[in-house]
Motif scaffolding. Structure first.
Motif, PDB file in Angstrom:
ATOM      1  N   ILE A   2      21.654  43.629 -40.698  1.00  0.00           N
ATOM      2  CA  ILE A   2      21.336  44.670 -39.714  1.00  0.00           C
ATOM      3  C   ILE A   2      22.524  44.947 -38.809  1.00  0.00           C
ATOM      4  CG2 ILE A   2      19.713  45.412 -37.933  1.00  0.00           C
ATOM      5  CD1 ILE A   2      18.524  44.826 -40.759  1.00  0.00           C
ATOM      6  N   TRP A   3      22.881  46.214 -38.695  1.00  0.00           N
ATOM      7  CA  TRP A   3      23.866  46.668 -37.720  1.00  0.00           C
ATOM      8  C   TRP A   3      23.122  47.126 -36.467  1.00  0.00           C
ATOM      9  CZ3 TRP A   3      29.093  46.358 -38.536  1.00  0.00           C
ATOM     10  CH2 TRP A   3      29.514  46.189 -39.859  1.00  0.00           C
ATOM     11  N   ILE A   4      23.615  46.733 -35.292  1.00  0.00           N
ATOM     12  CA  ILE A   4      23.031  47.184 -34.029  1.00  0.00           C
ATOM     13  C   ILE A   4      24.116  47.894 -33.230  1.00  0.00           C
ATOM     14  CG2 ILE A   4      21.886  46.530 -31.885  1.00  0.00           C
ATOM     15  CD1 ILE A   4      20.681  44.178 -33.348  1.00  0.00           C
ATOM     16  N   LEU A   5      23.929  49.186 -33.041  1.00  0.00           N
ATOM     17  CA  LEU A   5      24.859  50.031 -32.293  1.00  0.00           C
ATOM     18  C   LEU A   5      24.255  50.300 -30.919  1.00  0.00           C
ATOM     19  CD1 LEU A   5      27.255  51.999 -31.948  1.00  0.00           C
ATOM     20  CD2 LEU A   5      25.906  53.711 -33.195  1.00  0.00           C
ATOM     21  N   THR A   6      24.949  49.886 -29.875  1.00  0.00           N
ATOM     22  CA  THR A   6      24.467  50.062 -28.504  1.00  0.00           C
ATOM     23  C   THR A   6      25.333  51.088 -27.800  1.00  0.00           C
ATOM     24  OG1 THR A   6      23.713  47.758 -28.454  1.00  0.00           O
ATOM     25  CG2 THR A   6      23.908  48.898 -26.337  1.00  0.00           C
ATOM     26  N   LEU A   7      24.706  52.144 -27.303  1.00  0.00           N
ATOM     27  CA  LEU A   7      25.444  53.223 -26.654  1.00  0.00           C
ATOM     28  C   LEU A   7      26.084  52.735 -25.366  1.00  0.00           C
ATOM     29  CD1 LEU A   7      22.975  56.226 -27.126  1.00  0.00           C
ATOM     30  CD2 LEU A   7      24.756  55.399 -28.664  1.00  0.00           C
ATOM     31  N   GLY A   8      27.262  53.277 -25.074  1.00  0.00           N
ATOM     32  CA  GLY A   8      27.985  52.901 -23.867  1.00  0.00           C
ATOM     33  C   GLY A   8      28.243  54.101 -22.980  1.00  0.00           C
ATOM     34  N   GLY A   9      29.277  54.012 -22.168  1.00  0.00           N
ATOM     35  CA  GLY A   9      29.594  55.095 -21.244  1.00  0.00           C
ATOM     36  C   GLY A   9      29.119  54.777 -19.845  1.00  0.00           C
ATOM     37  N   ASP A  10      28.769  55.803 -19.072  1.00  0.00           N
ATOM     38  CA  ASP A  10      28.308  55.602 -17.697  1.00  0.00           C
ATOM     39  C   ASP A  10      26.861  55.119 -17.701  1.00  0.00           C
ATOM     40  OD1 ASP A  10      26.743  57.820 -18.258  1.00  0.00           O
ATOM     41  OD2 ASP A  10      27.959  59.205 -17.091  1.00  0.00           O
ATOM     42  N   ASP A  11      26.251  55.042 -16.505  1.00  0.00           N
ATOM     43  CA  ASP A  11      24.887  54.516 -16.384  1.00  0.00           C
ATOM     44  C   ASP A  11      23.869  55.352 -17.154  1.00  0.00           C
ATOM     45  OD1 ASP A  11      25.812  52.483 -14.797  1.00  0.00           O
ATOM     46  OD2 ASP A  11      25.265  53.451 -12.896  1.00  0.00           O
ATOM     47  N   GLU A  12      24.162  56.637 -17.345  1.00  0.00           N
ATOM     48  CA  GLU A  12      23.249  57.505 -18.078  1.00  0.00           C
ATOM     49  C   GLU A  12      23.663  57.670 -19.536  1.00  0.00           C
ATOM     50  OE1 GLU A  12      22.551  61.185 -16.036  1.00  0.00           O
ATOM     51  OE2 GLU A  12      22.057  60.194 -14.141  1.00  0.00           O
ATOM     52  N   HIS A  13      24.703  56.951 -19.936  1.00  0.00           N
ATOM     53  CA  HIS A  13      25.189  56.993 -21.320  1.00  0.00           C
ATOM     54  C   HIS A  13      25.363  58.430 -21.810  1.00  0.00           C
ATOM     55  CE1 HIS A  13      24.351  52.750 -21.196  1.00  0.00           C
ATOM     56  NE2 HIS A  13      23.073  52.958 -21.021  1.00  0.00           N
ATOM     57  N   ARG A  14      25.941  59.262 -20.944  1.00  0.00           N
ATOM     58  CA  ARG A  14      26.165  60.660 -21.327  1.00  0.00           C
ATOM     59  C   ARG A  14      27.098  60.741 -22.526  1.00  0.00           C
ATOM     60  NH1 ARG A  14      26.686  60.562 -15.717  1.00  0.00           N
ATOM     61  NH2 ARG A  14      25.135  61.773 -14.543  1.00  0.00           N
ATOM     62  N   LEU A  15      26.869  61.733 -23.355  1.00  0.00           N
ATOM     63  CA  LEU A  15      27.636  61.901 -24.582  1.00  0.00           C
ATOM     64  C   LEU A  15      28.917  62.679 -24.297  1.00  0.00           C
ATOM     65  CD1 LEU A  15      24.664  62.672 -27.007  1.00  0.00           C
ATOM     66  CD2 LEU A  15      25.765  60.468 -26.546  1.00  0.00           C
ATOM     67  N   SER A  16      29.852  61.998 -23.665  1.00  0.00           N
ATOM     68  CA  SER A  16      31.170  62.566 -23.408  1.00  0.00           C
ATOM     69  C   SER A  16      31.967  62.545 -24.704  1.00  0.00           C
ATOM     70  CB  SER A  16      31.897  61.729 -22.346  1.00  0.00           C
ATOM     71  OG  SER A  16      32.190  60.442 -22.875  1.00  0.00           O
ATOM     72  N   PRO A  17      33.098  63.242 -24.770  1.00  0.00           N
ATOM     73  CA  PRO A  17      33.918  63.160 -25.977  1.00  0.00           C
ATOM     74  C   PRO A  17      34.286  61.737 -26.354  1.00  0.00           C
ATOM     75  CG  PRO A  17      34.623  65.017 -24.647  1.00  0.00           C
ATOM     76  CD  PRO A  17      33.613  64.270 -23.833  1.00  0.00           C
ATOM     77  N   ASP A  18      34.617  60.900 -25.365  1.00  0.00           N
ATOM     78  CA  ASP A  18      34.993  59.521 -25.671  1.00  0.00           C
ATOM     79  C   ASP A  18      33.816  58.734 -26.247  1.00  0.00           C
ATOM     80  OD1 ASP A  18      37.580  59.925 -24.856  1.00  0.00           O
ATOM     81  OD2 ASP A  18      37.297  59.049 -22.857  1.00  0.00           O
ATOM     82  N   VAL A  19      32.624  58.918 -25.679  1.00  0.00           N
ATOM     83  CA  VAL A  19      31.441  58.220 -26.198  1.00  0.00           C
ATOM     84  C   VAL A  19      31.113  58.711 -27.600  1.00  0.00           C
ATOM     85  CG1 VAL A  19      28.947  57.895 -25.900  1.00  0.00           C
ATOM     86  CG2 VAL A  19      30.483  57.681 -23.933  1.00  0.00           C
ATOM     87  N   LEU A  20      31.184  60.013 -27.811  1.00  0.00           N
ATOM     88  CA  LEU A  20      30.921  60.562 -29.140  1.00  0.00           C
ATOM     89  C   LEU A  20      31.919  60.026 -30.160  1.00  0.00           C
ATOM     90  CD1 LEU A  20      30.129  64.214 -28.029  1.00  0.00           C
ATOM     91  CD2 LEU A  20      28.499  62.640 -29.089  1.00  0.00           C
TER      92      LEU A  20
END
Length: 242
Positions: free
Chosen positions: A10-28
């Motif tokens: 199993i792969w587990i991908l956890t979203l990062g970024g700011d507190d709201e995990h906004r989909l910025s270019p870097d997060v994407l």
């Protein structure tokens, strides 16, 4: 940025970024890099769980970043288009990923994040907090073609589609379960992830051929796959020899 963990099959991908995990270019970019790694390092009998931490699964595109450029409508649209293009690439990666995929929604999932969840095969959502919400109508942004194709593909009925895109309805986990948008409503955040991992273990344990799985998925949603530029039905050469 995002983190990626391997637990056996199993792969587990956890979203990062700011507190709201906004989909910025870097997060994407971070999400896409993780999916590329999963694709290159996985064999048949794997599965992916995508999740997050805190109050938000993700609050969608980083519109504050889009508005932070030169003060003009053209600049905002260019930055928005950049995020849309990166988001489209991630949806294409998920729809073509050679394994079952499960989104574990641990908080609010709005707009681009709701669509990110819909790009998975299954959605598990915590019942005690959070909602699914397509905000485009409320904030005055239209859907591009692949987005509407995704929502149509994953909406269980015209009435649900109407409520998502023409009413901007906020679905709690219980409401989303009743509407058949999600498959499991878990008690809380921890249980949502645990349920997603249990489902992933069960699916990975079937040992399915990943390429065949991906080909069947794209064939099941031909409008979406076509809009994403994916090859549809790549398993035909194999089945023709049977």
């Amino acid at each position: 940025m995002c983190s990626l963990e391997k637990r056996g099959r199993i792969w587990i991908l956890t979203l990062g970024g700011d507190d709201e995990h906004r989909l910025s270019p870097d997060v994407l970019d971070s999400i896409k890099s993780a999916l590329d790694r999963i694709r290159s390092e996985s064999s048949s009998g794997s599965a992916l769980v995508t999740t997050s931490t805190g109050k938000f699964f993700s609050n969608g595109f980083d519109l504050a970043w889009a508005r932070s450029g030169p003060s003009s409508a053209a600049s905002f649209q260019q930055r928005l288009n950049l995020m849309v293009d990166k988001h489209r690439s991630i949806v294409a990666s998920l729809v073509s990923l050679p394994m079952p995929t499960i989104a574990a929604i641990t908080g609010h999932a709005a707009a681009g994040a709701f669509m990110l969840a819909l790009a998975h095969d299954y959605i598990v959502m915590r019942r005690d907090r959070g909602f699914l919400y397509m905000s485009e109508l409320d904030i005055g942004l239209p859907f591009v073609d692949y987005m509407m194709a995704l929502i149509r593909a994953k909406s269980p009925s015209p009435a649900v589609l109407r409520d998502i895109v023409l009413r901007s309805r906020r679905f709690t986990a219980g409401e989303a379960l009743d509407a058949r948008i999600i498959q499991v409503a878990a008690a809380d955040s921890g249980e949502a992830v645990a349920e997603a991992v249990r489902l992933a273990e069960d699916l990975a344990g079937r040992g399915w051929d990943g390429k065949v799985y991906a080909s069947i998925r794209t064939a099941a949603f031909p409008e979406l796959a076509g809009g994403l530029g994916l090859v549809i039905g790549i398993a035909k050469k194999t089945t023709s020899r049977l």
